[in-house]
Design a protein around this motif. Structure first.
Motif, mmCIF file in Angstrom:
data_model
loop_
_atom_site.group_PDB
_atom_site.id
_atom_site.type_symbol
_atom_site.label_atom_id
_atom_site.label_comp_id
_atom_site.label_asym_id
_atom_site.label_seq_id
_atom_site.Cartn_x
_atom_site.Cartn_y
_atom_site.Cartn_z
ATOM 1 N N LEU A 1 -10.298 13.912 4.733
ATOM 2 C CA LEU A 1 -10.179 12.532 4.271
ATOM 3 C C LEU A 1 -10.050 11.607 5.469
ATOM 4 O O LEU A 1 -9.335 11.899 6.416
ATOM 5 C CB LEU A 1 -8.952 12.367 3.375
ATOM 6 N N GLY A 2 -10.752 10.496 5.408
ATOM 7 C CA GLY A 2 -10.705 9.523 6.480
ATOM 8 C C GLY A 2 -11.662 9.835 7.621
ATOM 9 O O GLY A 2 -11.878 8.995 8.486
ATOM 10 N N LYS A 3 -12.213 11.024 7.630
ATOM 11 C CA LYS A 3 -13.182 11.402 8.666
ATOM 12 C C LYS A 3 -14.537 11.723 8.034
ATOM 13 O O LYS A 3 -15.544 11.149 8.390
ATOM 14 C CB LYS A 3 -12.667 12.587 9.463
ATOM 15 N N GLY B 1 -6.822 8.370 4.787
ATOM 16 C CA GLY B 1 -8.153 8.385 4.200
ATOM 17 C C GLY B 1 -8.182 8.125 2.713
ATOM 18 O O GLY B 1 -9.234 8.180 2.092
ATOM 19 N N ILE B 2 -7.023 7.812 2.121
ATOM 20 C CA ILE B 2 -6.979 7.533 0.681
ATOM 21 C C ILE B 2 -6.360 6.153 0.462
ATOM 22 O O ILE B 2 -5.375 5.796 1.089
ATOM 23 C CB ILE B 2 -6.210 8.626 -0.092
ATOM 24 N N THR B 3 -6.999 5.386 -0.396
ATOM 25 C CA THR B 3 -6.472 4.086 -0.804
ATOM 26 C C THR B 3 -6.105 4.196 -2.272
ATOM 27 O O THR B 3 -6.917 4.639 -3.087
ATOM 28 C CB THR B 3 -7.517 2.973 -0.600
ATOM 29 N N CYS C 1 -1.739 -0.019 -2.668
ATOM 30 C CA CYS C 1 -0.758 0.745 -1.901
ATOM 31 C C CYS C 1 -1.527 1.490 -0.834
ATOM 32 O O CYS C 1 -1.837 2.667 -1.006
ATOM 33 C CB CYS C 1 -0.009 1.716 -2.810
ATOM 34 N N LEU C 2 -1.887 0.797 0.230
ATOM 35 C CA LEU C 2 -2.748 1.365 1.250
ATOM 36 C C LEU C 2 -2.109 2.598 1.867
ATOM 37 O O LEU C 2 -1.023 2.551 2.388
ATOM 38 C CB LEU C 2 -3.045 0.317 2.325
ATOM 39 N N LYS C 3 -2.811 3.731 1.763
ATOM 40 C CA LYS C 3 -2.321 4.992 2.294
ATOM 41 C C LYS C 3 -3.075 5.397 3.546
ATOM 42 O O LYS C 3 -2.752 6.365 4.179
ATOM 43 C CB LYS C 3 -2.462 6.112 1.257
ATOM 44 N N SER C 4 -4.148 4.673 3.864
ATOM 45 C CA SER C 4 -4.962 5.078 5.021
ATOM 46 C C SER C 4 -4.586 4.293 6.250
ATOM 47 O O SER C 4 -3.933 3.312 6.216
ATOM 48 C CB SER C 4 -6.441 4.919 4.709
#
Length: 123
Positions: free
Chosen positions: A57-59, A80-82, A120-123
């Motif tokens: 995730l995120g890559k 990498g998760i929103t 709730c921004l997780k990245s």
């Protein structure tokens, strides 16, 4: 852009897992750079498939999902998760207020009632 409709006989987690395996596990076919899922349980299945497939995730892919406020499904920040949250209590209160307005014979102030998501921004 791909839109998939789940199969009713499977759990939401199974649907998410199979969806991700189908879309991201196809050799020779270019996988999308991200996925939007509107169900947190389906997202857990997608995360499991990503682990099996080695997708980071995120890559390798980004993930946007929905969950209810204070849900324990996404307990910790995952790069990498929103996550967009909605509050079921706020939804119910808004619906009852609208119902009270209609039952009183009044016209609602607005043609549409909107209940915003919280990012709730997780990245």
């Amino acid at each position: 852009v791909q839109v998939r409709v789940g199969k009713e006989a499977l759990t939401l987690q199974e649907q998410g897992y199979l969806l991700a395996m189908d879309v991201f596990g196809q050799n020779g076919k270019q996988a999308p750079d991200g996925i939007i899922v509107l169900d947190d349980l389906m997202t857990t299945g997608i995360l499991a498939a990503f682990q099996v497939l080695g997708i980071r995730l995120g890559k390798d892919a980004w993930l946007v999902t929905h969950t209810n406020t204070n849900s324990m499904v996404f307990l910790s920040a995952i790069p990498g998760i929103t996550v967009f949250e909605s509050d079921p209590g706020e939804i119910v209160a808004t619906l009852f207020a609208l119902l009270d307005t209609l039952l009183a014979g009044q016209t609602p102030t607005f043609a549409q009632t909107k209940i915003p998501f919280r990012n709730c921004l997780k990245s």
